[in-house]
Design a protein around this motif. Sequence first.
Motif, PDB file in Angstrom:
ATOM      1  N   GLY A 316       0.448  -0.940   0.217  1.00 40.90           N
ATOM      2  CA  GLY A 316       0.059  -0.209  -0.088  1.00 40.90           C
ATOM      3  C   GLY A 316       0.828   1.367  -0.213  1.00 40.90           C
ATOM      4  N   THR A 317       2.141   1.480  -0.552  1.00 43.06           N
ATOM      5  CA  THR A 317       2.620   2.619  -0.933  1.00 43.06           C
ATOM      6  C   THR A 317       2.059   3.679  -1.287  1.00 43.06           C
ATOM      7  N   VAL A 318       1.660   3.479  -2.819  1.00 41.59           N
ATOM      8  CA  VAL A 318       0.756   4.612  -3.384  1.00 41.59           C
ATOM      9  C   VAL A 318       0.319   5.632  -2.595  1.00 41.59           C
ATOM     10  N   PRO A 319      -0.605   5.178  -2.309  1.00 42.48           N
ATOM     11  CA  PRO A 319      -1.697   5.829  -1.847  1.00 42.48           C
ATOM     12  C   PRO A 319      -1.258   7.071  -0.934  1.00 42.48           C
ATOM     13  N   PRO A 320      -0.931   6.827   0.131  1.00 38.64           N
ATOM     14  CA  PRO A 320       0.141   7.475   0.942  1.00 38.64           C
ATOM     15  C   PRO A 320       0.857   8.761   0.786  1.00 38.64           C
ATOM     16  N   ASN A 329       8.947  19.286   0.404  1.00 45.02           N
ATOM     17  CA  ASN A 329       9.811  20.134  -0.340  1.00 45.02           C
ATOM     18  C   ASN A 329      10.151  19.763  -1.089  1.00 45.02           C
ATOM     19  N   SER A 330      11.292  20.652  -1.677  1.00 40.31           N
ATOM     20  CA  SER A 330      11.954  19.738  -3.100  1.00 40.31           C
ATOM     21  C   SER A 330      12.491  18.732  -3.760  1.00 40.31           C
ATOM     22  N   GLU A 331      13.518  18.957  -2.291  1.00 49.15           N
ATOM     23  CA  GLU A 331      13.949  17.482  -1.885  1.00 49.15           C
ATOM     24  C   GLU A 331      13.549  16.266  -2.015  1.00 49.15           C
ATOM     25  N   CYS A 332      11.654  16.328  -1.394  1.00 47.08           N
ATOM     26  CA  CYS A 332      11.419  14.921  -0.440  1.00 47.08           C
ATOM     27  C   CYS A 332      10.647  15.146  -1.791  1.00 47.08           C
ATOM     28  N   LEU A 333       9.875  15.938  -2.106  1.00 49.14           N
ATOM     29  CA  LEU A 333       8.696  15.470  -3.902  1.00 49.14           C
ATOM     30  C   LEU A 333       9.887  15.083  -4.620  1.00 49.14           C
ATOM     31  N   GLU A 334      10.958  15.593  -5.394  1.00 49.14           N
ATOM     32  CA  GLU A 334      11.866  14.392  -6.474  1.00 49.14           C
ATOM     33  C   GLU A 334      12.288  13.076  -5.678  1.00 49.14           C
ATOM     34  N   LEU A 335      12.311  12.801  -4.609  1.00 42.28           N
ATOM     35  CA  LEU A 335      12.481  11.594  -4.261  1.00 42.28           C
ATOM     36  C   LEU A 335      11.176  10.519  -4.584  1.00 42.28           C
ATOM     37  N   ALA A 336       9.385  11.049  -3.750  1.00 38.21           N
ATOM     38  CA  ALA A 336       8.286  10.688  -3.841  1.00 38.21           C
ATOM     39  C   ALA A 336       8.287  10.444  -5.418  1.00 38.21           C
ATOM     40  N   LEU A 337       8.478  11.653  -6.181  1.00 38.82           N
ATOM     41  CA  LEU A 337       7.597  11.338  -7.303  1.00 38.82           C
ATOM     42  C   LEU A 337       8.167   9.979  -8.398  1.00 38.82           C
ATOM     43  N   TYR A 338      10.063  10.066  -8.149  1.00 37.23           N
ATOM     44  CA  TYR A 338      10.632   8.774  -8.508  1.00 37.23           C
ATOM     45  C   TYR A 338      10.022   7.674  -8.219  1.00 37.23           C
ATOM     46  N   ILE A 339       9.711   7.601  -7.206  1.00 35.52           N
ATOM     47  CA  ILE A 339       9.164   5.496  -6.771  1.00 35.52           C
ATOM     48  C   ILE A 339       8.134   6.019  -7.236  1.00 35.52           C
ATOM     49  N   LEU A 340       6.956   6.859  -7.428  1.00 36.40           N
ATOM     50  CA  LEU A 340       5.317   7.286  -8.408  1.00 36.40           C
ATOM     51  C   LEU A 340       6.020   6.428  -9.256  1.00 36.40           C
ATOM     52  N   GLU A 341       6.626   7.288 -10.470  1.00 36.16           N
ATOM     53  CA  GLU A 341       7.621   6.978 -11.409  1.00 36.16           C
ATOM     54  C   GLU A 341       7.769   5.645 -11.711  1.00 36.16           C
ATOM     55  N   VAL A 342       8.361   4.872 -10.627  1.00 38.52           N
ATOM     56  CA  VAL A 342       8.690   3.737 -11.298  1.00 38.52           C
ATOM     57  C   VAL A 342       7.793   2.741 -10.812  1.00 38.52           C
ATOM     58  N   LEU A 343       7.671   2.925  -9.842  1.00 37.55           N
ATOM     59  CA  LEU A 343       6.602   1.853  -9.656  1.00 37.55           C
ATOM     60  C   LEU A 343       5.617   2.188 -10.468  1.00 37.55           C
ATOM     61  N   GLU A 348       0.789  -3.412 -11.352  1.00 40.66           N
ATOM     62  CA  GLU A 348       0.192  -3.355 -10.154  1.00 40.66           C
ATOM     63  C   GLU A 348       0.261  -1.551  -9.985  1.00 40.66           C
ATOM     64  N   GLY A 349       1.190  -1.208 -10.199  1.00 41.93           N
ATOM     65  CA  GLY A 349       1.789   0.149  -9.393  1.00 41.93           C
ATOM     66  C   GLY A 349       0.849   0.977 -10.556  1.00 41.93           C
ATOM     67  N   ARG A 350       0.619   1.244 -11.852  1.00 39.53           N
ATOM     68  CA  ARG A 350      -0.690   1.597 -12.286  1.00 39.53           C
ATOM     69  C   ARG A 350      -1.996   1.616 -12.271  1.00 39.53           C
ATOM     70  N   LEU A 351      -1.821   0.016 -11.871  1.00 43.69           N
ATOM     71  CA  LEU A 351      -3.527  -0.222 -11.292  1.00 43.69           C
ATOM     72  C   LEU A 351      -3.709   0.844  -9.811  1.00 43.69           C
ATOM     73  N   ALA A 352      -2.487   0.787  -9.415  1.00 39.69           N
ATOM     74  CA  ALA A 352      -2.485   1.472  -7.576  1.00 39.69           C
ATOM     75  C   ALA A 352      -2.348   2.545  -7.766  1.00 39.69           C
ATOM     76  N   LEU A 353      -2.069   3.611  -9.215  1.00 40.49           N
ATOM     77  CA  LEU A 353      -2.512   5.267  -9.323  1.00 40.49           C
ATOM     78  C   LEU A 353      -3.719   5.091  -9.821  1.00 40.49           C
ATOM     79  N   LYS A 354      -4.157   4.304 -10.577  1.00 43.15           N
ATOM     80  CA  LYS A 354      -5.145   4.979 -11.404  1.00 43.15           C
ATOM     81  C   LYS A 354      -6.415   4.597  -9.854  1.00 43.15           C
TER      82      LYS A 354
END
Length: 449
Positions: A316-320, A329-343, A348-354
């Motif tokens: 359940g990583t995607v929703p939170p 902040n900018s540093e954390c945002l880039e990390l979070a977006l990287y993780i979501l983009e990789v997933l 399964e990742g695309r379904l969780a995002l949708k």
Amino acid sequence: MPMYKPNSYRNVKLDVGVGGQVLDLETAVKDGVLDGVGGGVLVSAGVAEKLDLKKMIEELESIEVPSVFICPISLDPMEDPVTLCTGQTYERSNILKWFSLGHCTCPTTMQELWDDTVTPNRTMQHLIYSWFSQKFLVMKKKSEDVQGRALELLENLKKVKGQARVQTLKELRQVVAAHSTARKAVLDNGGTALVSSLLGPFTTHAVGSEAVGILVNLDIDFASKSNLRQPAKISLMVDMLNEGSIETKINVTRLMEMLMEGSDFENENLSSLSLLVGLLRLVKDKRHPNGLLAGLGLLKSICSHESVRGSVVSIGTVPPLVELLPSLNSECLELALYILEVLSSIPEGRLALKGCASTIPNVVKLLMRVSEACMQLALSILWAVCMLAPEECTALAVEAGLAAKLLLVIQSGCNPELKQQSVELLKLCSLNYTSTIVISECKLTRTIQ
């Protein structure tokens, strides 16, 4: 024309700005500027070595320097002070550069100079040298004391057990965290291997927590990293990640990220549900936001291993992460977006995002408000989601303002790759959403062309 007459050695005027200050050696000592120290000699192995002023200034860069020692032009401590006919003192190279630019005035008072002679201020130079010598020698002594204490604590670790071991580790952690010289002493004297040996299946969390706190402050070599990757040691770290204090959790997370650099963790260690759940809990913990950066950093490293991405999504990583996007902040945002983009690269990742209602609106809001690197990641996420269900998702995206944002990106000075991503996404929107909210067909076609 009046000539400049140097002040006597006993009463040298050291002006800095308006309302100069009068100092001499006795006054300087009395007022604590020199603390009664005169010479600048370091005795090493019985040999007297004269200290270099430039080196001392560099070593003591972070210390507060008396204002009378600062050149008014560069605002740096003076090494070769010279005095003008106005009584103002400057660093020789700085005032000569001032003259070379065609100025015939005193930089501080802006008085026109009746004599452009620069006179070496030997007394000031002696004051500066003596002050820096004293501070440098104190620092040197303290540094040697710190190294000695670190080595003493390492020796004690070989002997003590129980609560005494915890206390010794705690003191060593504090010394190592505060002093680079202590870190070097520990590294040069086998401290990494000694502390690492204390981690194992029967190690208490009290010992493990202090040991990890020491290790994260060290530059660990390849052999030590290999030793720390042993299953029993990793298992202890995972337990502390789930059950330790917030400081322990952050240190464990940082250490595990260090262990993943330049090597492949065993998949069973990476995909351990205990590790992933503990990490997600750290990221979500709003009571301790300082754990967020460390948690996202390790999660990014873990997600770089393709075989583990399914497990990351399954807990359940995607929703939170999506819900956190607007507040990062900018540093954390880039990390979070990287993780979501990789997933988003796995089904399964695309379904969780949708499936997360906030994905499209939260990601669309970021466009044109963040760095190009973040925008590129955001566009990749939107593309993955929209391609999964074009009609449904493009409609939501356009209603969230995507079309207007994409047009801004295309017309901006962003890099060509980012513009191309925007064009492709805009085409997808135009093909699957015909409402006038998008944009007129004619204008859209012209923009894409």
